[in-house]
Design a protein around this motif. Structure first.
Motif, PDB file in Angstrom:
ATOM      1  N   LEU A   1       0.864  -1.179   0.000  1.00 15.62           N
ATOM      2  CA  LEU A   1       0.000   0.000   0.000  1.00 15.62           C
ATOM      3  C   LEU A   1       0.900   1.229   0.000  1.00 15.62           C
ATOM      4  N   LEU A   2       0.719   2.091  -1.000  1.00 13.26           N
ATOM      5  CA  LEU A   2       1.572   3.263  -1.169  1.00 13.26           C
ATOM      6  C   LEU A   2       0.734   4.529  -1.158  1.00 13.26           C
ATOM      7  N   PRO A   3       1.212   5.603  -0.521  1.00 12.26           N
ATOM      8  CA  PRO A   3       0.456   6.859  -0.540  1.00 12.26           C
ATOM      9  C   PRO A   3       0.415   7.449  -1.945  1.00 12.26           C
TER      10      PRO A   3
ATOM     11  N   PHE B   1      -5.109   8.700   3.877  1.00  8.48           N
ATOM     12  CA  PHE B   1      -4.281   7.499   3.970  1.00  8.48           C
ATOM     13  C   PHE B   1      -3.111   7.764   4.907  1.00  8.48           C
ATOM     14  N   ASN B   2      -2.929   6.884   5.885  1.00 10.38           N
ATOM     15  CA  ASN B   2      -1.822   6.969   6.834  1.00 10.38           C
ATOM     16  C   ASN B   2      -0.698   6.089   6.298  1.00 10.38           C
ATOM     17  N   PRO B   3       0.406   6.687   5.787  1.00  9.83           N
ATOM     18  CA  PRO B   3       1.467   5.890   5.174  1.00  9.83           C
ATOM     19  C   PRO B   3       2.268   5.055   6.171  1.00  9.83           C
ATOM     20  N   VAL B   4       2.185   5.366   7.449  1.00 11.73           N
ATOM     21  CA  VAL B   4       2.909   4.585   8.463  1.00 11.73           C
ATOM     22  C   VAL B   4       2.107   3.347   8.849  1.00 11.73           C
ATOM     23  N   LEU B   5       0.831   3.542   9.163  1.00 13.45           N
ATOM     24  CA  LEU B   5      -0.024   2.426   9.580  1.00 13.45           C
ATOM     25  C   LEU B   5      -0.617   1.671   8.396  1.00 13.45           C
ATOM     26  N   LYS B   6      -0.577   2.289   7.201  1.00 15.60           N
ATOM     27  CA  LYS B   6      -1.117   1.683   5.970  1.00 15.60           C
ATOM     28  C   LYS B   6      -2.626   1.455   6.058  1.00 15.60           C
TER      29      LYS B   6
ATOM     30  N   LYS C   1      -4.415  12.553  12.302  1.00 16.39           N
ATOM     31  CA  LYS C   1      -3.554  11.452  12.738  1.00 16.39           C
ATOM     32  C   LYS C   1      -2.798  10.803  11.585  1.00 16.39           C
ATOM     33  N   ALA C   2      -3.213  11.070  10.344  1.00 17.39           N
ATOM     34  CA  ALA C   2      -2.630  10.377   9.201  1.00 17.39           C
ATOM     35  C   ALA C   2      -1.195  10.796   8.915  1.00 17.39           C
ATOM     36  N   GLY C   3      -0.869  12.055   9.102  1.00 18.09           N
ATOM     37  CA  GLY C   3       0.483  12.519   8.832  1.00 18.09           C
ATOM     38  C   GLY C   3       0.889  12.339   7.381  1.00 18.09           C
TER      39      GLY C   3
END
Length: 101
Positions: free
Chosen positions: A45-47, A74-79, A86-88
């Protein structure tokens, strides 16, 4: 039988909705060759660098563009799709535009 209060059931449903995969998808190749290299891993899963509310799901070397539900990013850390604060997601900074202050 396990009894659960209505409030607890609502909280569990809301949390579960955040964990569900996105509901729409279109096949689309990633634009940069570096991104194509990253899409070789199955189920990666990619941002989406152009839109914080969507992401790419890799399957058999093909990147599928998927949208997060509603206002989630989309949260690229938590996928996962997550609340915007919170997504950053770096793409969210581009969406926000210049700071009015």
């Amino acid at each position: 039988m396990i009894k659960v209060s209505r409030m607890a059931a609502s909280a569990l449903l809301a949390f579960g909705a955040l964990c569900l995969p996105a509901y729409s998808a279109t096949a689309q190749t990633l634009t940069a060759s570096a991104d194509d290299e990253r899409c070789r891993a199955e189920d990666e899963l990619l941002p989406n660098p152009d839109d914080a509310g969507s992401f790419f799901h890799c399957s058999h070397g093909v990147a599928y563009l998927k949208a997060c539900p509603s206002i989630l990013h989309f949260n690229p850390v938590l996928k996962v799709c997550d609340w915007p604060e919170k997504a950053g997601n770096p793409a969210a900074d581009q969406d926000a535009g210049p700071d009015p202050s």
